[in-house]
Design a protein around this motif. Structure first.
Motif, short mmCIF file in Angstrom:
data_model
loop_
_atom_site.label_atom_id
_atom_site.label_comp_id
_atom_site.label_asym_id
_atom_site.label_seq_id
_atom_site.Cartn_x
_atom_site.Cartn_y
_atom_site.Cartn_z
N TYR A 1 2.52 -3.31 -1.93
CA TYR A 1 2.74 -2.00 -2.40
C TYR A 1 1.78 -0.96 -2.27
N GLU B 1 3.33 -2.72 -16.66
CA GLU B 1 4.55 -2.56 -15.83
C GLU B 1 4.86 -0.86 -15.23
N ALA C 1 8.05 -7.98 -8.88
CA ALA C 1 8.58 -6.87 -8.64
C ALA C 1 10.07 -6.68 -8.46
N ILE D 1 7.16 -2.61 -10.95
CA ILE D 1 6.14 -3.53 -10.52
C ILE D 1 5.23 -3.90 -11.74
#
Length: 475
Positions: free
Chosen positions: A28, A385, A259, A408
């Motif tokens: 990511y 998160e 995720a 995520i």
């Protein structure tokens, strides 16, 4: 022809196979500035082997829109299949261009929930009267997907203003670049929309098909044919976007197993799946288990009575709730601001901390000196998160439009997004709102204001009048 088979060859397949271990399936990268967001779309398309799938709400006919269309045409020329799914709310006016592009054997274009009458304003008005309830439901999803292995997911539409390249007003926005497993999940969602009965192929719209044949000798068609050659000229304008090495470097991404890509079911637009609206339920679930702190970034923040009660209950449990949204001056949707302003006193009285972005600002995160409007949609829960997507905290995203996003669970990513929130709420570029003596007060570095700052009297009047209308359920 539908092509959703797994891609095992090409640069993205090689990259994912080498660097995405079984226990850590995805990489990511938070895209916080427009240059990176534009480059991600451009470079990923250049590296495409099999297909590029795009789902978006708006595609502007400007430098950025033409640049990315040129990339798609170039990819199609070398055999890549291009699938473009556009919501039809802002497409009309570009019908001929889309119909012509759709004639390319490797380019496939569909319009989601399209208007039936496309050329006569009178017919369009009649259609809105007769089908207003149906047409009110829009596909607000934004995703750029390559080979089922790379994805850009977030809040950006396609256009100069979304990539910090406009000379007038730029949208401050966020995307998440995803490599690996969750990119495949995003593509699976795309195909469910692509095959939905409301996703109508352009070539099935008869008037567009006939018009395209008539326009083959029109200058617009010649312009479209030369779009790939225009790409080099466009990229000479800053920022230059030519280096693909970092996008294929494992160190450029953070790699996580925890995720989840989430998207609403396409049936939501037909009111047949409201109770299982995925993004809303996922957000509410995480709000319910928050224990310490919640950061909310929402440009069109219209919580309504139920939303105020929910946030107030979180504060009552000891959760610090901070919200960054647009000021009246920076908000490009007056009605959305009216829905927020209507609940502002109640939010402040409940202990929610509100911040409103200024239209005039200079920030280390921005490359342009043009006016700014917040367009990011993001959450951070308990500094752990994060959520980045297309979802605004309001009734329209919750119950009317379809949305998507990605969660995520990672402390480093959460801290980066909190840093962006902190940077964006500096008093030089943002107002902190307080509730003093039964009045809303706006504060910045030097001043306090008792009415909406940086806005003309007539705009304040229109915003007040909009608050009196029963529109909250549509915002």
């Amino acid at each position: 022809m539908l092509d959703n088979t797994a891609v095992t060859s090409g640069r993205w397949a090689e990259f994912v196979n080498q660097h995405a271990a079984a226990s850590v399936s995805s990489g990511y990268r938070l895209l916080a500035n427009g240059a990176d967001a534009l480059e991600a779309r451009q470079v990923s398309t250049r590296c495409a082997h099999s297909r590029v799938c795009i789902q978006t709400y708006i595609w502007e006919d400007d430098d950025s829109g033409r640049l990315l269309m040129a990339e798609l045409l170039t990819a199609a020329k070398r055999g890549v299949q291009v699938y473009l799914l556009l919501d039809d709310m802002d497409v009309r006016g570009n019908d001929y261009a889309l119909a012509l592009l759709d004639q390319h054997p490797n380019i496939h274009i569909r319009l989601f929930n399209p208007f039936r009458f496309r050329f006569s304003p009178v017919h369009a008005l009649v259609e809105v009267i007769l089908r207003g309830s149906e047409l009110n439901h829009r596909m607000h999803n934004k995703a750029w997907l390559v080979d089922g292995l790379f994805a850009v997911i977030g809040g950006r539409n396609i256009g100069d203003a979304y990539f910090d390249r406009s000379q007038e007003t730029n949208f401050i926005d966020l995307d998440m670049a995803v490599v690996g497993g969750e990119a495949a999940a995003a593509e699976t969602s795309f195909w469910s929309y692509w095959q939905h009965p409301l996703a109508i192929p352009v070539h099935r719209l008869k008037r567009l098909r006939k018009a395209a044949r008539a326009w083959e000798k029109h200058p617009l068609w010649l312009k479209l044919k030369h779009l790939p050659e225009m790409a080099d000229a466009i990229t000479q304008k800053p920022p230059k976007l030519n280096d693909d090495s970092r996008w294929l470097s494992p160190n450029y991404y953070q790699w996580h197993a925890n995720a989840q890509f989430i998207a609403d079911n396409a049936n939501k637009v037909q009111r047949t799946n409201q109770q299982s609206a995925g993004v809303l339920q996922a957000i509410l679930f995480r709000f319910a288990r928050a224990k310490q702190q919640v950061h909310i970034i929402s440009p069109y923040f219209t919580p309504g009575e139920a939303g105020v009660a929910m946030l107030a209950s979180m504060v009552a449990k000891g959760v610090e709730v901070k919200v960054l949204t647009n000021s009246l001056a920076s908000n490009d949707v007056l009605f959305a601001h009216s829905g927020y302003a209507k609940r502002r006193r109640s939010l402040l009285a409940a202990g929610v901390k509100l911040f409103e972005m200024k239209a005039e600002q200079k920030s280390r995160l921005r490359l342009s000196t043009a006016k700014a409007s917040l367009h990011s949609k993001a959450l951070v829960i308990d500094q752990q998160e994060v959520f980045v997507g297309s979802f605004n905290l309001g009734a329209r995203s919750a119950m009317i439009n379809t949305e998507l996003g990605i969660f995520i669970d990672d402390n480093d990513m959460a801290n980066r997004l909190i840093n962006i929130f902190t940077e964006s709420t500096r008093s030089e570029i943002c107002y902190r709102l307080r509730y003093i003596n039964q009045r809303v007060v706006w504060q910045d570095t030097q001043n306090c204001y008792l009415r909406e700052p940086d806005s003309r009297w007539w705009r304040r009047l229109l915003a007040w009048l909009a608050q009196q209308l029963p529109l909250e359920s549509q915002l």
